[in-house]
Design an enzyme around this catalytic site. Structure first.
Site, PDB file in Angstrom:
ATOM      1  CB  SER A 110      -0.939   0.041   1.395  1.00 13.26           C
ATOM      2  OG  SER A 110      -2.074   0.867   0.986  1.00 13.26           O
ATOM      3  CD  GLU A 208      -2.076  -2.870  -4.298  1.00 13.42           C
ATOM      4  OE1 GLU A 208      -3.287  -3.149  -3.849  1.00 13.42           O
ATOM      5  OE2 GLU A 208      -1.299  -1.796  -3.509  1.00 13.42           O
ATOM      6  CG  HIS A 278      -5.171  -2.904  -0.441  1.00 16.02           C
ATOM      7  ND1 HIS A 278      -4.532  -2.361  -1.312  1.00 16.02           N
ATOM      8  CD2 HIS A 278      -5.127  -1.976   0.741  1.00 16.02           C
ATOM      9  CE1 HIS A 278      -3.724  -1.437  -1.074  1.00 16.02           C
ATOM     10  NE2 HIS A 278      -4.007  -0.880   0.131  1.00 16.02           N
TER      11      HIS A 278
END
Length: 307
Positions: A110, A208, A278
């Site tokens: 992230s 992502e 995630h």
């Protein structure tokens, strides 16, 4: 070729930091039992519990925790408590020489994408895109496969991703080999135009994201396209785009249509559907190692991240 950090041994000490937003402390506490099961000891960063608005302490405090873990010879790896936002605020102040001189495991995803990219390019060290302690490990939803991915830190394991793990979609066929780089799409885009922007030349680009509507993904992919990052890449690994449903617009392109528009005719292998990001399970991968993407067979093979 990037430097691979040394593998972990049972009894090693891991440093825990919160380099971005404040982690859920209850979840973080629950995650420690998992590290104990792995045979690891823990040193908590001094400022992990700090809160400064939407940040886990001030920039100075979060940077201090990172630098102290990098400098401490007794710390064999660093695992991030969580992501959120904020790592990019001090990226230009990281002492990359510390990591280059004492290469050690850095594990997270992230917002940690900013650290992966900068440490990879300026310290030339392999890092790991994997589930974090408070965000993932300490939750009831933590998957067995996600847990097993930590094994790659204890021995050099070649990773193989096939449709046995999740359904995959070929957007463009062919084969390509190169360093696996990338991570969270929003973070990759946020660094464009700076000295910390990602280098995709001849590499396999992983993307992502989470909670981004199709039009936002469209905008970010277009920015990568205009910056030449899609064309420069040897191939593209499309990870999980969790909760990418439209919220603001009744009429919309689907995420699949957006991906097809930008990635379908690049003339290089592009495969989507990887459970990287995630999501649960979360297939953790080393960044900066050689990997091979086969768009026809729908497989991804990644060389070990530790030595």
């Amino acid at each position: 070729m990037r430097i691979r950090p040394s593998r972990l041994q049972k009894g090693d000490t891991i440093g825990i930091i919160a380099p971005s937003s404040p982690p859920n402390l209850e979840s973080l506490q629950r995650s420690l039992a998992f590290l104990e099961q792995l045979g690891l000891n823990v040193k908590m960063g001094k400022h992990v519990e700090n809160v400064h608005g939407y940040l886990a302490g001030t920039d100075d405090e979060r940077l201090e925790d990172l630098q102290e873990m990098l400098a401490d010879p007794n710390i064999k790896g660093i695992i991030c408590a969580g992501g959120g936002y904020g790592a990019g605020r001090y990226a230009d102040r990281i002492d990359f020489q510390l990591m280059a001189e004492q290469p050690k495991i850095l594990w997270g995803y992230s917002d940690i994408t900013f650290l992966h990219t900068t440490i990879g390019q300026f310290a030339n060290v392999v890092t790991f895109h994997g589930p974090m302690l408070a965000s993932d490990v300490g939750k009831d939803t933590f998957h067995d496969l996600s847990a097993r991915m930590f094994n790659q830190l204890f021995e050099p394991i070649e990773l193989h991703y096939t449709e046995a793990i999740s359904p995959l979609t070929t957007l463009s066929g062919g084969n390509a080999q190169g360093e696996l780089v990338g991570g969270n799409l929003s973070l990759l885009v946020s660094a464009l135009g700076s000295k910390y922007e990602i280098d995709t030349r001849g590499k396999l680009l992983l993307i992502e994201d989470v909670d981004e509507e199709p039009y936002k993904v469209d905008s970010m992919l277009n920015q990568l396209r205009l910056a030449g990052k899609l064309q420069d890449a040897a191939g593209i690994v499309v990870g999980d785009f969790a909760r990418a449903e439209p919220k603001k617009r009744k009429t919309t392109l689907t995420l699949g249509e957006v991906l097809e528009h930008y990635l379908g005719d690049l003339g290089k292998p592009v495969v989507s559907g990887f459970k990287i990001g995630h999501c649960e399970p979360h297939f953790a991968v080393p960044l900066g190692v050689e990997a091979r993407l086969d768009g026809d067979a729908k497989t991804l093979t990644i060389l070990p991240g530790v030595q």
